[in-house]
Write an enzyme that holds these catalytic residues in place. Structure first.
Site, mmCIF file in Angstrom:
data_model
loop_
_atom_site.group_PDB
_atom_site.id
_atom_site.type_symbol
_atom_site.label_atom_id
_atom_site.label_comp_id
_atom_site.label_asym_id
_atom_site.label_seq_id
_atom_site.Cartn_x
_atom_site.Cartn_y
_atom_site.Cartn_z
ATOM 1 N N ARG A 250 -13.628 7.304 4.730
ATOM 2 C CA ARG A 250 -13.712 6.137 5.602
ATOM 3 C C ARG A 250 -14.790 5.251 4.994
ATOM 4 O O ARG A 250 -15.836 5.742 4.555
ATOM 5 C CB ARG A 250 -14.113 6.590 7.010
ATOM 6 C CG ARG A 250 -14.100 5.471 8.036
ATOM 7 C CD ARG A 250 -12.717 5.245 8.573
ATOM 8 N NE ARG A 250 -12.720 4.232 9.625
ATOM 9 C CZ ARG A 250 -11.809 3.277 9.721
ATOM 10 N NH1 ARG A 250 -10.830 3.175 8.854
ATOM 11 N NH2 ARG A 250 -11.859 2.414 10.723
ATOM 12 N N TYR A 349 -20.175 15.363 4.350
ATOM 13 C CA TYR A 349 -21.001 14.339 4.974
ATOM 14 C C TYR A 349 -22.395 14.911 5.214
ATOM 15 O O TYR A 349 -22.704 15.415 6.275
ATOM 16 C CB TYR A 349 -20.379 13.837 6.276
ATOM 17 C CG TYR A 349 -21.160 12.665 6.831
ATOM 18 C CD1 TYR A 349 -21.316 11.525 6.066
ATOM 19 C CD2 TYR A 349 -21.766 12.713 8.072
ATOM 20 C CE1 TYR A 349 -22.058 10.453 6.538
ATOM 21 C CE2 TYR A 349 -22.503 11.654 8.549
ATOM 22 C CZ TYR A 349 -22.644 10.529 7.778
ATOM 23 O OH TYR A 349 -23.383 9.475 8.232
HETATM 24 N N1 UDP Z 1 -20.402 8.741 18.771
HETATM 25 C C1 UDP Z 1 -19.949 8.101 19.903
HETATM 26 N N2 UDP Z 1 -20.734 7.156 20.511
HETATM 27 C C2 UDP Z 1 -21.952 6.819 20.012
HETATM 28 C C3 UDP Z 1 -22.432 7.471 18.867
HETATM 29 C C4 UDP Z 1 -21.633 8.430 18.260
HETATM 30 O O1 UDP Z 1 -18.845 8.373 20.363
HETATM 31 O O2 UDP Z 1 -22.612 5.933 20.590
HETATM 32 C C5 UDP Z 1 -19.514 9.746 18.118
HETATM 33 C C6 UDP Z 1 -18.566 9.099 17.112
HETATM 34 O O3 UDP Z 1 -17.341 9.790 17.150
HETATM 35 C C7 UDP Z 1 -19.254 9.342 15.780
HETATM 36 C C8 UDP Z 1 -19.894 10.710 15.999
HETATM 37 O O4 UDP Z 1 -20.268 10.695 17.378
HETATM 38 O O5 UDP Z 1 -18.340 9.347 14.709
HETATM 39 C C9 UDP Z 1 -21.105 10.979 15.146
HETATM 40 O O6 UDP Z 1 -22.092 10.006 15.374
HETATM 41 P P1 UDP Z 1 -23.432 9.890 14.564
HETATM 42 O O7 UDP Z 1 -24.271 8.859 15.208
HETATM 43 O O8 UDP Z 1 -23.995 11.246 14.358
HETATM 44 O O9 UDP Z 1 -22.862 9.360 13.167
HETATM 45 P P2 UDP Z 1 -23.446 8.526 11.952
HETATM 46 O O10 UDP Z 1 -24.668 7.784 12.391
HETATM 47 O O11 UDP Z 1 -23.697 9.538 10.918
HETATM 48 O O12 UDP Z 1 -22.327 7.623 11.613
#
Ligand code: UDP
Length: 369
Positions: A250, A349
């Protein structure tokens, strides 16, 4: 003819920089090349208006491992930044991660017992005994209100697919806390390098030969002959010329703006959780370092489909892609003179502390320690 180098390191991100540092420290002849015009991989920061702008997405260092924390702190000083992102959904702001503040904002509950009761009621009503996808998993963890306000639309934007077609592991780690605690991470150690991540990379690569704007694949034979061993941190499928197929990712697109005000959103990270906003978050970089500059720099983050012309950010760790990766990994294991490591070569990841742990482990194996 003896090689000029002991290690040629392809990619100057955190994995490559840690490996290079450790090999150099052990008296080895090391060179690091990178196809980009700068060192540091995705933790690279560009200074704009005196602010360290995270060019490839926000990076917040956190770890529970004291040895990793001491390791990075030898190179640069870390500040006391604590990540406490806010979530904007349907006209209202909420605290993250899901904690007593969020429950108060959603339901007006003021005690852990009341919050627990609402959560249980929601989970009993909407949860699944055996969740089969992300939607069912989320409903089983937090119920419908949180799912619909803070998870569903954000996740669908992020991954470009309906939540009931996504694997549940993506959100398994979302913490639910019956305390008033907005710290996004549960880890004991957290912070941002003072002066930005380039300080960390530059300290790791001090006294080591580096060359940027050089593509390993443009001159592969030459590079392979240069060194006894190659440490490869790029995409593993590209290394093998995609012979078992392409691994999927992605991608993200960033829109960065300089604003002539000193404070745009009052927080480093605000997520935009509903589908009415096309981006998933706005980063206001100065707040990572408590900046007092007169201007501010913000970045809107738009998830997008990936193709070979785009940056590969998130590995799609589904069964199909894992099966492809396993084939590459088996082939990589047959090459004693190449070490594969980092997010793209291991197709994982990784958070930054995990990358460092992985590089230090590879060093121990390479040096038989
Ligand atoms: N997520 C969500 N709402 C939020 C933040 C995260 O639904 O406000 C979900 C979403 O599916 C995301 C996953 O949790 O892909 C992991 O989030 P994280 O913030 O750990 O991801 P990163 O910052 O690494 O993209």
């Amino acid at each position: 003819m003896p090689s000029e180098l002991d290690f040629l390191i392809v990619g100057s991100g955190l994995y490559g920089a840690v490996f290079a540092h450790e090999a150099h420290k052990r008296g080895k002849r090391v060179k690091v090349i990178d196809k980009r015009s700068h060192l540091g991989g995705n933790i690279y920061c560009k200074e704009i208006e005196g602010i360290q702008v995270h060019q490839y997405g926000a990076h917040i260092f956190h770890t529970n491992d004291e040895t990793i924390w001491s390791y990075v702190n030898q190179f640069t000083k870390f500040n006391n930044y604590i990540n406490s992102p806010m979530a904007f959904s349907k006209g209202k702001l909420y605290n993250l991660p899901f904690n007593m503040n969020t429950f108060y904002q959603l339901w007006g509950v003021t005690t852990p017992q009341e919050a627990h009761n609402v959560l249980q009621e929601q989970i009993t009503k909407y949860g699944y005994a055996e969740p089969k996808n992300l939607e069912e998993q989320a409903l089983s963890l937090v119920g419908k209100d949180i799912y619909e306000t803070l998870i569903k639309e954000y996740t669908e934007k992020q991954w470009g697919k309906p939540a009931n077609q996504l694997p549940s592991f993506i959100i398994k780690r979302l913490p639910v806390r019956l305390r008033f605690d907005n710290n996004y991470f549960n880890d004991r150690f957290q912070g941002i390098p003072e002066g930005g991540y380039n300080c960390l990379i530059n300290a790791l690569l001090k006294d080591i030969a580096t060359e940027v704007g050089v593509d390993y694949f443009q001159n592969r034979n030459h590079f392979d002959q240069l060194a006894e061993q190659v440490v490869y941190t790029g995409k593993i499928d590209e290394f093998f010329d995609y012979e078992f197929g392409q691994l999927a990712y992605r991608s993200l697109r960033f829109e960065t703006e300089i604003l002539d005000i000193d404070n745009f959103q009052g927080n480093a990270v605000i997520n935009y959780n509903d589908k009415n906003t096309p981006f998933t978050r706005i980063i206001e970089h100065k707040h990572f370092e408590f900046g007092t500059q007169s201007k501010t720099v913000i970045t809107k983050e738009y998830p997008q489909n990936w193709d070979l012309a785009k940056e590969a950010y998130y590995p799609i760790n589904d069964e199909h892609n894992q099966a492809i990766y396993k084939k590459y990994q088996a082939k990589a294991d047959t090459l004693p003179n190449v070490i594969f490591g980092g997010r793209l070569a291991e197709y994982r990841y990784y958070d930054m502390h995990q990358i460092i742990a992985s590089a230090l482990k590879a060093v121990k194996i390479a040096f038989k320690e």
